[in-house]
Write a protein that holds these residues in place. Structure first.
Motif, PDB file in Angstrom:
ATOM      1  N   SER A  67       0.800  -1.230   0.000  1.00 32.89           N
ATOM      2  CA  SER A  67       0.000   0.000   0.000  1.00 32.89           C
ATOM      3  C   SER A  67       0.835   1.284   0.000  1.00 32.89           C
ATOM      4  CB  SER A  67      -0.989  -0.007   1.157  1.00 32.89           C
ATOM      5  OG  SER A  67      -0.295  -0.114   2.364  1.00 32.89           O
ATOM      6  N   ASP A 115       1.643   0.137   7.117  1.00 33.79           N
ATOM      7  CA  ASP A 115       3.005  -0.375   7.267  1.00 33.79           C
ATOM      8  C   ASP A 115       3.808  -0.126   5.984  1.00 33.79           C
ATOM      9  OD1 ASP A 115       2.000  -2.215   5.478  1.00 33.79           O
ATOM     10  OD2 ASP A 115       2.505  -3.988   6.630  1.00 33.79           O
ATOM     11  N   ASP A 137       5.944  -2.024   3.423  1.00 32.55           N
ATOM     12  CA  ASP A 137       6.402  -3.316   2.906  1.00 32.55           C
ATOM     13  C   ASP A 137       7.542  -3.046   1.936  1.00 32.55           C
ATOM     14  OD1 ASP A 137       4.096  -4.955   3.984  1.00 32.55           O
ATOM     15  OD2 ASP A 137       3.006  -3.529   2.734  1.00 32.55           O
TER      16      ASP A 137
HETATM   17 MG    MG Z   1       1.216  -3.206   3.794  1.00 30.93          MG
END
Ligand code: MG
Ligand code: CTP
Length: 555
Positions: free
Chosen positions: A213, A224, A226
């Motif tokens: 995202s 978060d 990634d």
């Molecule tokens: Mg994520």
């Protein structure tokens, strides 16, 4: 245990809404169709990565003279852009015009002497600025503008939603308030770049690329970070240099499988981040997971990071989602609202478990938009037919080919409003035959479920995988019940909307804010029909006119 998780979930949601997490805005147009040529995902990624490599992160004293600070740094070369932000202290992100400036700055930077403690002399691009003569400088202070990286408080969000002109306006407002800011996006790429510096100590030509995202345009404030360690560039470099009759190969150590290689690489990099990585705390090596990873917090940016390796397919699925998000301005507005709705009702959680994930919800919205008439989004198979030779992409035997030039995809002729789409989304999934059908964005139609997981959403590229395998029957049922209830609320509202001046939550606000739903007068709450009654009501609404060929099963 369940109660504890639910409480944690609620606390975390409140933290979200109160803006304790970092914010971020991508420059995609909201609320109107943007016809300017759109950049390719890979182009954007390369630009951002190169930009991050010219950027430094500086922890500053709370009182600092901005002009003098910039003048001091400009000794190392011209500065392209900079911003300040607050996160347990004042930080500056400074992007130089040239990479050499960073080296020049590093050359005049000393390793601190810490008294009885000893410092590990790791020369990164994360600095600490100290004032030599604080008395002189404080007399010339001008106030520093900090880039606001927080999401709106629940109170502010409530006000914004209630003041909106329409449900469409509410969805677009929510998107505007929660999407990643330009600064937050820069900080995400910078954080990856700082981690890349650590990994490059072992693998000089590696790249650490953000995915998920943070880059797929569906990132909400505080999501978060990634990232994956890409070692493919190393192989490519060698292949290009090969010529003539001889073939040079590196002497390497062999391990039994690709998975073991990934585990070993992540294990040492995790160890390195833990021991030497400035600002990397709480490092956990989760190497036995299906997709081995190193999880840690990057203190200065406030990001919770998940570092994987060998994860090109996930980057490809981020590219696909980015394309879907850019194709029609309604897509992101709808996804953000559905994600926020799910979070508000504890359908999703930051703790791994049997819950639906944001990734699954995004797939559900995309699938739903493929099912509209006319479709708002094309199927993945259609995007594959538009691909040219350069788009061809096979990763680990999986065909990940689709057209990458957004400008070659015709916009949809569908003009449905966001209000209608949100209501229909809830109706559609409130009545979906989850018991026998699988969601498949490759074909844009339901498929028979190949296995018995309660919720089956086919991974678009690794088609034998179910991205929502973790979801339990009870969590799915909770989703279905809430979807039916929300469809019903929106339907009732359409008939009898409170006036904006009445200060009553309406539209999206009525669906979203937990504080708002708690504020609904008890008399009104008691009247709320049970799931089955709502279902029956919905059925009656449908049979009284609305055409619906889908709602036949999964009740
Ligand atoms: Mg994520
Ligand atoms: N992914 C996947 N299959 C899964 C879970 C994740 O392919 N079962 C990939 C997707 O590309 C996803 C990325 O890994 O976007 C990151 O996963 P995650 O952090 O769970 O989802 P995000 O899309 O980043 O959403 P969030 O904002 O909740 O982090």
């Amino acid at each position: 245990c369940f109660i504890l998780l639910t409480v944690l979930n609620k606390i975390s949601l409140i933290a979200d809404l109160q803006g304790l997490e970092q914010a971020g805005v991508l420059s995609l147009c909201v609320g109107s169709e943007d016809r300017t040529p759109k950049k390719r995902f890979s182009e954007l990624q390369n630009e951002r990565r190169e930009q991050a490599q010219r950027t430094v992160l500086i922890h500053c004293p709370n009182k600092i003279n901005e002009k003098k600070f910039l003048k001091f740094l400009s000794q190392h070369g011209p500065i392209n852009t900079h911003f300040f932000y607050e996160s347990f202290g004042l930080y500056a992100v400074v992007e130089f015009c040239q990479k050499e400036s960073v080296t020049s700055l590093q050359n005049i930077t000393r390793t601190p002497s810490l008294g009885p403690e000893a410092a590990i002399p790791f020369k990164s691009r994360y600095f600490n600025l100290k004032l030599r003569n604080s008395v002189n400088q404080t007399s010339e202070l001008s106030s520093i503008q900090c880039s606001n990286q927080s999401s709106p408080s629940s109170k502010k969000l409530y006000q914004l939603l209630c003041c909106a002109e329409s449900v469409d306006d509410q969805l677009n407002t929510l998107l505007r308030e929660f999407q990643l800011t330009e600064e937050n996006t820069r900080l995400r790429y910078l954080t990856c770049s700082l981690i890349e510096d650590v990994a490059a100590a072992y693998f000089p030509d590696c790249a650490v690329r953000p995915f998920g995202s943070s880059v797929n345009s569906f990132g909400k404030l505080g999501c978060d970070l990634d990232m994956f360690l890409d070692l493919d560039e190393i192989g490519k470099f060698t292949a290009q240099k090969t010529s003539g009759n001889f073939l040079m190969e590196f002497q390497v150590k062999n391990v039994p499988s690709e998975r073991v290689a990934t585990q070993k690489i992540l294990s040492v990099i995790g160890e390195c981040l833990d021991q030497f990585g400035p600002g990397c705390v709480g490092v956990q090596r989760i190497l036995n997971a299906r997709c081995p990873l190193v999880r840690f917090s990057h203190q200065a940016s406030g990001f919770q990071c998940d570092l994987t390796a060998n994860n090109r397919i996930a980057l490809k699925s981020s590219e696909l989602l980015y394309m879907y998000g850019a194709l029609d301005s309604r897509v992101r507005a709808l996804v953000f609202s559905v994600r926020c709705w799910a979070r508000a009702h504890s359908l999703t959680s930051s703790i791994p478990g049997a819950w639906i994930t944001n990734f699954s919800l995004t797939m559900m919205v995309i699938f739903f938009l493929q099912r509209r008439s006319p479709p708002i989004l094309p199927t993945l198979d259609y995007l594959k037919t538009l691909a040219d030779a350069e788009d061809k992409c096979i990763i680990e035997g999986h065909n990940c080919t689709f057209v990458r030039d957004l400008n070659r995809i015709k916009p949809s002729g569908n003009t449905e409003t966001l209000e209608l789409l949100l209501k229909e989304f809830f109706e559609y999934f409130g009545n979906f035959a989850f018991n026998k059908n699988s969601i498949n964005i490759r074909q844009g139609r339901e498929q028979n479920k190949p296995e018995s997981s309660p919720l089956h959403i086919q991974n678009p590229f690794e088609t034998s995988l179910n991205i929502s395998k973790n979801v339990s029957q009870s969590q799915l049922q909770k989703f279905v019940d809430l979807a039916r209830e929300s469809a019903w609320i929106l339907h009732q509202e359409g008939k009898d909307r409170p006036s904006p001046s009445s200060n009553q939550p309406w539209g999206l606000a009525a669906l979203l804010l937990p504080s708002v739903t708690n504020n609904v007068p008890l008399s009104k709450k008691k009247k709320k029909p049970a799931s089955e009654r709502i279902k029956n009501l919905l059925d009656s609404i449908k049979s009284s006119g609305a055409e619906n060929s889908i709602a036949t099963n999964g009740r």
